[in-house]
Design a protein around this motif. Structure first.
Motif, PDB file in Angstrom:
ATOM      1  N   ASP A 266      48.007  43.240  32.964  1.00  0.00           N
ATOM      2  CA  ASP A 266      48.292  43.279  34.405  1.00  0.00           C
ATOM      3  C   ASP A 266      47.028  43.163  35.238  1.00  0.00           C
ATOM      4  OD1 ASP A 266      50.934  43.586  33.952  1.00  0.00           O
ATOM      5  OD2 ASP A 266      50.946  45.759  34.155  1.00  0.00           O
TER       6      ASP A 266
ATOM      7  N   SER B 125      43.040  41.744  36.262  1.00  0.00           N
ATOM      8  CA  SER B 125      42.317  40.483  36.371  1.00  0.00           C
ATOM      9  C   SER B 125      41.290  40.351  35.253  1.00  0.00           C
ATOM     10  CB  SER B 125      41.610  40.418  37.720  1.00  0.00           C
ATOM     11  OG  SER B 125      40.593  41.398  37.767  1.00  0.00           O
TER      12      SER B 125
ATOM     13  N   TYR C   5      31.575  41.327  39.526  1.00  0.00           N
ATOM     14  CA  TYR C   5      31.780  39.873  39.567  1.00  0.00           C
ATOM     15  C   TYR C   5      30.625  39.140  38.912  1.00  0.00           C
ATOM     16  CZ  TYR C   5      35.959  39.992  42.453  1.00  0.00           C
ATOM     17  OH  TYR C   5      37.237  40.181  42.892  1.00  0.00           O
TER      18      TYR C   5
ATOM     19  N   ASP D 173      39.664  31.543  38.800  1.00  0.00           N
ATOM     20  CA  ASP D 173      38.544  32.446  39.075  1.00  0.00           C
ATOM     21  C   ASP D 173      38.745  33.734  38.276  1.00  0.00           C
ATOM     22  OD1 ASP D 173      40.421  34.015  40.465  1.00  0.00           O
ATOM     23  OD2 ASP D 173      40.078  32.869  42.286  1.00  0.00           O
TER      24      ASP D 173
ATOM     25  N   ASP E  77      39.543  36.543  39.286  1.00  0.00           N
ATOM     26  CA  ASP E  77      40.610  37.402  39.802  1.00  0.00           C
ATOM     27  C   ASP E  77      41.959  37.081  39.170  1.00  0.00           C
ATOM     28  OD1 ASP E  77      39.104  38.972  41.490  1.00  0.00           O
ATOM     29  OD2 ASP E  77      39.114  37.453  43.058  1.00  0.00           O
TER      30      ASP E  77
ATOM     31  N   HIS F  35      44.956  37.033  36.675  1.00  0.00           N
ATOM     32  CA  HIS F  35      45.457  38.022  35.714  1.00  0.00           C
ATOM     33  C   HIS F  35      45.350  37.494  34.302  1.00  0.00           C
ATOM     34  CE1 HIS F  35      47.975  40.861  38.364  1.00  0.00           C
ATOM     35  NE2 HIS F  35      46.850  40.515  38.930  1.00  0.00           N
TER      36      HIS F  35
ATOM     37  N   LYS G 125      37.481  34.581  48.478  1.00  0.00           N
ATOM     38  CA  LYS G 125      38.039  35.248  47.298  1.00  0.00           C
ATOM     39  C   LYS G 125      39.506  35.563  47.557  1.00  0.00           C
ATOM     40  CE  LYS G 125      35.457  36.361  43.706  1.00  0.00           C
ATOM     41  NZ  LYS G 125      35.091  34.993  43.631  1.00  0.00           N
ATOM     42  N   LYS G 126      40.330  35.206  46.567  1.00  0.00           N
ATOM     43  CA  LYS G 126      41.739  35.589  46.685  1.00  0.00           C
ATOM     44  C   LYS G 126      41.846  37.080  46.410  1.00  0.00           C
ATOM     45  CE  LYS G 126      43.749  33.054  43.862  1.00  0.00           C
ATOM     46  NZ  LYS G 126      44.634  32.864  42.783  1.00  0.00           N
TER      47      LYS G 126
ATOM     48  N   SER H 100      43.509  40.131  44.679  1.00  0.00           N
ATOM     49  CA  SER H 100      44.308  40.218  43.469  1.00  0.00           C
ATOM     50  C   SER H 100      45.720  40.641  43.849  1.00  0.00           C
ATOM     51  CB  SER H 100      43.707  41.210  42.481  1.00  0.00           C
ATOM     52  OG  SER H 100      44.138  42.510  42.790  1.00  0.00           O
ATOM     53  N   LYS H 101      46.682  40.275  42.973  1.00  0.00           N
ATOM     54  CA  LYS H 101      48.073  40.530  43.288  1.00  0.00           C
ATOM     55  C   LYS H 101      48.313  42.022  43.491  1.00  0.00           C
ATOM     56  CE  LYS H 101      51.618  38.901  40.680  1.00  0.00           C
ATOM     57  NZ  LYS H 101      52.001  38.091  39.509  1.00  0.00           N
ATOM     58  N   LEU H 102      47.646  42.801  42.623  1.00  0.00           N
ATOM     59  CA  LEU H 102      47.798  44.254  42.665  1.00  0.00           C
ATOM     60  C   LEU H 102      47.358  44.781  44.030  1.00  0.00           C
ATOM     61  CD1 LEU H 102      48.618  46.129  40.238  1.00  0.00           C
ATOM     62  CD2 LEU H 102      46.246  46.833  40.225  1.00  0.00           C
TER      63      LEU H 102
END
Lengths: 508, 357
Positions: free
Chosen positions: A345, A347, A372, A388, A390, A392, B2-3, B5-7
Motif C-alpha cells: 500500500d 509508495s 526522496y 516516480d 511516489d 505504490h 510532485k503528485k 500519494s494516494k494515501l
C-alpha cells in the motif's frame, strides 16, 4: 466443424485505467498442450479469467466446438468442461481429499452424502493421476504437488475437456515437476486440451506442442514448438533482444565476510557450515523444503538457532536481531517479496526509506527531501520502471517490485546481501536485469549469497555453489563447467534413488 | 510537480469531510436554535460557543484514551480493555490516597500509583498480544478487561470511595479558564497540547512511520529491521498510561467519587472516535487530526441533539452509530463509484474508436 475445440477471437477486456486485453486470439485442439507465455502484466491471467467466467470480456467471442458461448460465470464455464489448477492449489485445506474433489457435485443418497461412494470414486480418480495418498486425509496436510493432483482429479471428476494450468510448477521441486509433466502427457493422450501458463522455459519446451505469446495486452503470435527456440521466444515476449541472460563478470574475490559455523535448529536444519567472501556470488540450492530459507532466517535474526555460530567480518553475530544484522552490514531479501519484502500500500519512496529512517532524520523529524534523495538515487541505479517514487509498489510488476526490495537492502549500504529466490515469479526481461544488478554489485566488492531452486540460474550466476538436502549441506561445487545433473544428485534426499530411476524412465 | 500519494490525498480529503460535517452540524443546530427562539419555545439561544465549551466537557473525557487507542488501531490491533484500565487505575488512586490518610503528599503519590497501574495494565496487554500471536488482540483484551474489572471490585467491592478536601484539587481540571475572552475547559486545552505531541510523533517522526508500517504489514516491518514487538508493547503501555490519565480527569469531573464500575464501556467511545477519525482495525492508516475532529463531532452531536431536540444522552448514541457506519462505508462507496465511472468512460472511448475504424 473446425479442428479446434476452443477458439477465442479478438478478446478485449478493460479495467479502470488499463486495457488488460486488446483484441487477443487463442485456440486449442483436443489432445494438445498449448503454452501461453508473456511477461508479468501481459494479460495472461485476465485472459484465463475471461475463459473461466470470472471476468466478462468487453469485446470478442468465445467459440466452443464451433458454437459461440457466453461464460457468464464460473459455474457455466465448469459446465462446459473448463477447469483450472493454480500454483497454490488448496481450495478447502480443512476438508478431505474426497470432499474437495466432489464439492458441488456430491454423490447423494436421499438428502445425505454417500461417503462410501465418494471415497471409492475419489480413490479411482487419484489412482488415474498416480497419487498414492488416501482420499480421506485433509488437503491441508498434503504437499503443494499433492494438492495439485487433487485439483487435477477434481477436474477429471467434472469431465473437464479443457484444463488450464496456471504456473503449476512454480512451487514444485524439480522431481515433482517431472511427475506433473507425466500426468499432463497422460491427459493429452486422452484428448484433453491443456492450456499451460509458465515462466519456466523447461516447462514450455519439455511439454507444450504449441505456444502463444502475449505482450502488453496484445497478441503477438502462435508457433509450433519446433519452429521456435528460447532466444526467439524471449525476443517475442520482451520485444527486444536479450543478448546475455547471465551477465556474470569475473571479479576479484576479497576477504571472508560471512561464516556460518555448524549452525543447527532442531527440525529445520543441522550442522550447516558455509562462507561468503567479498566480491563473490555464492549460490545455495536444494529442493523446496531443504532448509535453505530457514538457515538464512536464523542468520538474520528472524528465528533463533539452537547451536552453532555466525560470524560477520570475524565478529560473532549469532543471535543478532534483524536491525543489528543490518547495522553490521548484512541484508536479507526475503523469499516472499509481497508478504515479507514490501508494504504494497506504500509508495516506492516509503518502502525504500523504511530500513534507513534513522538516516532521514533531522533531530526527531523525518526529512522528506532526504528520503526522496535516497529513493530517487536507487530508483535510477536499479532502473525501477515507474513514473516516480511516489508510485505504490502494489501497482508495479513482479520484477520491479523485486527491484524495490533490492533497493531497500542497498539503502542500508550493506557489505553482503542474502537474496532468497530473487527471480521467483519474475519475467525473463526483469530476470536479466536482476542478474546484471547482482553482477555489478559483486564487482563493486559486495558479497552475495543467492538462494535459488532454478539450477541454470545458480550455476551460471554463482562462483561457488552449496547444495542442501534434508536440512544439511551435502555438497560444495566450483561452478566452472558444473552440470545440472551433478547438482541434482547432491540435492536428492538419500534413499530416494528409486524415484530418480523412475524419473529417468518417465523422461525417456 | 510532485503528485500527492494516494494515501495522503485520501486523508486530506477525509479530514476535510470531517470539518465539513462539523460545520454543517453547527449550522443545523444554529438554525434550530433560532427557530426555537422565534417560535417562542425557548427564551434565548442556547447553542453558542460558550455553552458548547461548557457542555462538551463530559464528552471530551475519553479524548486522552482515544490517543492511545489510535496507536493500537494504527498497528492493526485493538484494545477493548481501556475503560477497565482507566477504572482500575483510579480505584488504585483512591485506595492509595485514602490509605495514606489524605493530604497533598498522598495525592502526588497516589497519582503516580494511578499512572503506574495504567501503564502496567497496558504492558500486560502488550506482553500477551506479542507473546501469543495466534490469539486475536480482541480476545486477549476482552479477557484482560474482565480481569481488570474484577480486580477493581476486589479492591473496593460495591462501595463508593469519597475523599477529603485536598482531593478536590482534581476538580480544577474540569473548570473553565479564560483564553482571549473565551471560557475554555482546562481539560480541553491540556488535551489539545497532548494531541499536538501525538500528531508530531505519529506523522512527522520515524517512530510514527514505524507504527504505520507495523499496521500495514508486520512481517515486512520485521524484515525491515523494525523492532515490532518492542514497539507494540510500548504502544499498549502508553495506551494504559493514557487510560489512567483519562481516569484522573474523570474523577475530577465527577465530584471526586470513585466506584468500581466507573468507566465500564468507555472503550467503545474511544474506538468510535478513532475510527471516525480514519483509523481502522486493518491498521496502517488514520490521522490524529481526524481523531481530534471526531471527538468534537461526537461531543457537539450530543450537545445539539440533547439540548435542542430533547433527546436523552443514551438515545443520541443512535446518531453516533449512524455517523460511524456512514463514515466507514463512505470511502468504499466513493471508490466504487469512481471505478465505475472510469470503466464506463474507457468503454465508450473504445467503442468510439472501433466505430471510427
Amino acid at each position: 466443424m473446425s479442428e479446434y475445440i476452443l477458439e477465442m477471437n479478438d478478446i478485449t477486456k478493460i479495467f479502470p485505467g488499463v486495457k488488460a486485453l486488446d483484441g487477443v486470439h487463442f485456440n486449442l485442439k483436443a489432445g494438445e498442450i498449448h503454452a501461453l507465455v508473456g511477461e508479468n502484466g501481459a494479460g495472461k491471467s485476465t485472459f484465463i479469467k475471461t475463459l473461466t467466467g470470472v471476468h466478462q470480456p468487453d469485446g470478442g467471442e468465445i467459440i466452443l466446438d464451433g458454437k459461440k458461448v457466453v461464460m457468464s460465470d464460473p459455474i457455466v464455464a465448469q459446465k462446459y468442461g473448463i477447469a483450472a489448477i493454480y500454483q497454490h492449489a488448496a481450495s478447502y485445506p480443512d476438508l478431505s481429499v474426497a470432499e474437495n474433489i466432489f464439492i458441488g457435485h456430491e454423490f447423494k443418497t436421499g438428502p445425505f452424502i454417500n461417503w462410501a461412494k465418494a471415497n471409492a470414486e475419489a480413490k479411482k480418480l487419484l489412482d488415474s493421476v498416480g497419487a498414492d495418498f488416501s482420499p480421506t486425509v485433509s488437503v491441508g496436510s498434503l504437499s503443494v504437488a499433492q494438492q495439485q493432483l487433487v485439483e487435477i482429479a477434481k477436474a477429471l471428476s467434472m469431465n473437464a475437456r479443457i484444463l488450464i494450468m496456471d504456473e503449476p510448477t512454480a512451487a514444485l521441486s524439480r522431481r515433482e515437476s517431472e511427475e506433473l509433466y507425466t500426468i499432463a502427457r497422460r491427459l493429452r493422450k486422452r484428448g484433453t486440451g491443456i492450456i499451460l501458463i509458465s515462466h519456466r522455459f523447461e516447462d514450455i519446451f519439455g511439454l507444450a506442442d504449441r505456444v502463444t505469446v502475449f505482450r502488453d495486452a496484445q497478441y503477438i503470435g502462435s508457433w509450433n514448438l519446433d519452429e521456435v527456440d528460447t532466444p526467439m521466444l524471449v525476443h517475442h515476449m520482451v520485444g527486444r533482444e536479450i543478448t546475455q541472460l547471465y551477465p556474470k563478470k569475473k571479479t576479484e574475490v576479497g576477504e571472508e565476510l560471512l561464516r556460518i559455523d555448524h549452525l543447527s535448529r532442531t527440525g529445520f536444519y543441522r550442522d550447516v557450515c558455509l562462507n561468503v567472501r567479498a566480491g563473490e556470488i555464492v549460490g545455495l540450492t536444494g529442493l523446496v523444503g531443504a532448509g535453505r530459507t530457514e538457515v538464512m532466517e536464523s542468520v538474520f535474526g528472524i528465528t533463533k538457532a539452537d547451536s552453532g555460530d555466525v560470524y560477520f567480518e570475524d565478529r560473532q553475530i549469532t543471535g543478532f536481531t534483524p536491525i543489528q544484522c543490518m547495522q553490521a552490514g548484512l541484508g536479507l531479501l526475503p523469499e516472499d517479496r509481497q508478504k515479507q519484502g514490501l508494504l504494497l500500500d506504500w509508495s516506492i519512496n516509503y518502502n525504500i526509506s523504511l530500513p534507513v529512517l534513522k538516516r532521514c532524520q533531522n533531530g526527531p523529524f523525518l526529512m522528506k527531501d532526504k528520503e526522496y534523495e535516497i529513493s530517487n538515487d536507487l530508483k535510477e541505479l536499479l532502473a525501477i520502471k515507474a513514473p516516480d517514487t511516489d508510485t505504490h509498489t502494489g501497482a508495479l510488476s513482479g520484477g520491479n517490485q523485486q527491484k524495490v526490495v533490492v533497493a531497500k537492502q542497498l539503502a542500508a549500504s550493506p557489505k553482503l546481501i542474502i537474496l532468497d529466490e530473487p527471480t521467483k515469479g519474475v519475467d525473463v526481461g526483469s530476470k536479466a536485469q536482476i542478474y546484471e544488478i547482482m553482477s555489478d554489485l559483486a564487482s563493486k566488492g559486495l558479497g552475495i549469497l543467492m538462494i535459488s531452486s532454478e539450477l541454470p540460474e545458480v550455476i551460471n550466476m554463482s562462483d561457488r555453489l552449496y547444495v542442501m538436502s534434508e536440512g544439511h549441506v551435502t555438497a560444495e561445487f566450483d561452478t566452472e563447467g558444473l552440470s545440472q545433473d551433478t547438482v541434482l544428485a547432491a540435492a536428492m534426499p538419500k534413499g530416494k534413488e528409486d524415484d530418480e530411476d523412475e524419473l529417468a524412465e518417465a523422461n525417456a | 510537480m510532485k503528485k500527492k500519494s494516494k494515501l495522503a490525498s485520501f486523508f486530506l480529503r477525509w479530514e476535510f469531510l470531517l470539518v465539513a460535517l462539523l460545520v454543517v452540524m453547527c449550522l443545523v443546530f444554529n438554525l434550530q436554535d433560532a427557530a426555537r427562539v422565534a417560535s417562542g419555545a425557548a427564551r434565548k439561544d442556547v447553542f453558542n460557543l460558550a455553552n458548547v465549551m461548557r457542555g462538551i466537557r463530559p464528552y471530551m473525557l475519553y479524548s486522552f484514551m482515544t490517543m492511545g487507542v489510535m496507536l493500537i488501531l494504527a498497528m492493526g490491533d485493538i484494545d477493548i480493555s481501556t475503560g477497565a484500565i482507566a477504572t482500575l487505575s483510579v480505584v488504585v488512586l483512591g485506595v492509595t490516597y485514602n490509605g495514606m490518610g489524605g493530604g497533598a503528599g498522598a495525592l502526588v503519590i497516589s497519582i503516580l500509583a494511578c499512572l503506574a497501574t495504567g501503564s502496567l495494565c497496558g504492558a500486560i496487554n502488550g506482553f500477551l498480544v506479542t507473546r501469543f500471536k495466534e490469539l486475536f488482540p480482541m480476545i486477549i483484551t476482552l479477557a484482560t478487561q474482565l480481569f481488570f474489572r474484577g480486580f477493581s471490585y476486589l479492591l473496593i467491592g460495591g462501595e463508593t470511595l469519597t475523599f477529603d478536601k485536598t482531593f478536590g484539587v482534581l476538580s480544577e481540571t474540569y473548570k473553565l479558564v479564560n483564553i482571549f475572552g473565551l471560557n475554555v475547559p482546562l481539560m480541553v486545552l491540556i488535551f489539545l497540547a497532548v494531541a499536538a505531541v501525538f500528531f508530531i510523533w505519529l506523522h512527522l517522526t520515524s517512530g510514527g512511520r514505524k507504527i504505520f508500517a507495523i499496521g500495514t504489514n508486520a512481517t515486512t516491518a520485521r524484515y525491515s529491521g523494525i523492532k515490532v514487538d518492542q514497539i507494540k508493547v510500548f504502544c499498549f503501555m502508553l495506551t494504559g498510561f493514557m487510560c489512567a490519565v483519562t481516569g484522573i480527569f474523570f474523577v475530577g469531573a465527577n465530584s471526586s467519587s470513585i466506584k468500581a464500575d466507573l468507566m465500564d464501556g468507555y472503550h467503545m467511545y474511544a474506538i468510535a472516535a478513532a475510527v471516525l477519525g480514519g483509523f481502522s482495525t486493518d491498521g496502517g492508516k488514520g490521522s490524529v487530526i481526524g481523531a481530534v475532529l471526531s471527538l468534537f463531532i461526537f461531543g457537539i452531536v450530543k450537545i445539539g441533539l440533547g439540548t435542542l431536540f430533547g433527546f436523552a444522552d443514551s438515545a443520541v448514541n443512535l446518531a453516533v452509530g449512524v455517523i460511524l457506519i456512514l463514515s466507514v462505508l463512505l470511502p468504499n462507496i466513493t471508490e466504487d463509484v469512481g471505478k465505475l465511472m472510469r470503466v464506463r468512460k474507457q468503454r465508450a472511448e473504445t467503442a468510439a474508436a472501433k466505430a471510427a475504424h
